[in-house]
Design an enzyme around this catalytic site. Structure first.
Site: not given
Length: 379
Positions: A25, A83, A104, A276, A278, A306
């Site tokens: 992305r 990310k 995260h 979940a 991440d 993943v």
């Protein structure tokens, strides 16, 4: 004394290429660039940043972006990513920048430590929260991840891919797969809906009767919603062909709902998709995997965990992400973080780190540090 990085407009916006494993992305589209440039802002996009999503450097350049090196992209006042920074990017973190991305930090404490050490202002998409509790910048990725969870799970049940050989929707005279979904939020609901649309027998579990009641009107196929309890988990999980973990704790670590003993009791070659992951995962045996090596078999059960599931469909994910992040990027860059927070109060909960302090209670608890109130951090 106020920091100019918080109060001043940020004329430059940097878009680095994502380097997390299999992350394709990009944080901005050419249309988004055009809107920002029209606003008088300077947008620098690292060469090749959009390749994975099918967006060329030429498309970005024609929209008004400068095509730059990685160092130049990270040198911007506002760095926008998809990310969390990877370890090799920690050296780019500075006290005079705002980083806007999925952080995260509960699952990636080393990133939190790096942000605190550098004094970077870190704003996490996933903790921007509306007054009604909704998470507007997480919702589109949660929707995609939920749909992918059912799709990936169906694929992994096939025998050539290590599964038990069960067709998720069964066929005439043969039972379908039983899919157990933990959590009826955006991820869980989308996973359950798609699995039910594929004619699976779906059990959707959540602790909130009100949430399940609100979803009843849209229930389709063999989908049953049930109020979750420890005893019910212990009875249902061993019967699942596919278990999807979709638990969310905004800013914090996901609770471990499925312990190792429950996994041991599952059918041989059954499948777990832990969305979940991440946030640390809601299954005790889950370990983060990648799109290149997506599964690991533990106690005879395939685990798919993943950490960037929407990265598998980068074109769709990029368009969906930018559609919700762009107004916030415009606000932060155009008017400064302090004014942006005033105009969009939900952005206040997105503040994770500022000047070496943690200012989100869930993140602070996960990192084991004392939180500061976000307004105190801004002053």
């Amino acid at each position: 004394m106020k920091s100019s990085v918080l109060s001043a407009a940020m004329a430059s916006i940097g878009i680095p290429t994502e380097i997390k494993a299999d992350e394709l992305r990009v944080a901005l589209t050419p249309d988004g660039v055009r809107d920002l440039v029209t606003q008088g802002l300077e947008v620098s996009v690292q060469a090749g940043a959009g390749d994975g999503a099918g967006i060329s450097d030429q498309s970005f350049a024609e929209a008004g972006a400068k095509i730059v090196t990685r160092e130049e992209a990270w040198a911007a006042h506002l760095v926008v990513k998809v990310k969390e920074p990877q370890e090799e990017e920690f050296s780019f973190l500075r006290s005079d920048m705002v980083l806007f991305t999925y952080l995260h930090l509960a699952a990636y404490p080393k990133v939190g430590e790096a942000l605190l050490e550098a004094g970077t202002t870190g704003v996490g998409y996933e903790t921007v929260q509306m007054e009604n509790g909704s998470l507007p910048l997480l919702a589109p990725m949660s929707e995609i991840a939920g749909r992918l969870a059912a799709q990936v799970g169906a694929h992994l049940l096939e025998r050539p891919h290590g599964g038990s050989g069960v067709l998720i929707g069964g066929c005439t005279g043969v039972r379908p797969a039983r899919v157990v979904v933990l959590g009826a939020g955006t991820v869980g609901w989308n996973a359950a809906r798609l699995a039910a649309a594929m004619d699976a027998e779906v059990m959707l579990l959540d602790r909130s009767p009100e949430r399940l009641r609100n979803l009843e009107a849209d229930r389709r196929g063999r989908l049953t919603s049930v109020v979750s309890s420890r005893g019910l988990l212990e009875r249902l999980i061993p019967t699942a062909d596919l278990l999807i973990g979709a638990i969310l704790t905004p800013g914090g670590r996901a609770p471990t709902l499925v312990n190792e003993q429950m996994v041991k009791q599952m059918k041989t070659n059954s499948v777990i998709v832990d969305v979940a992951i991440d946030q640390g995962g809601c299954v005790a045996t889950s370990v983060e995997t990648t799109h290149t090596n997506p599964t690991v078999k533990i106690h005879g059960v395939q685990h798919y965990a993943v950490g960037n599931m929407p990265g598998a469909v980068p074109f769709t994910s990029t368009e969906a992400l930018v559609s919700v992040t762009l107004p916030y990027i415009q606000g932060i860059a155009g008017r400064g973080l302090e004014e942006a927070v005033t105009e969009r109060p939900e952005l206040l909960s997105g503040l994770n780190t500022i000047r070496g302090a943690v200012c989100h209670p869930g993140v602070a608890k996960a990192l084991g540090v004392a939180p500061r109130h976000p307004m105190a951090c801004l002053r």
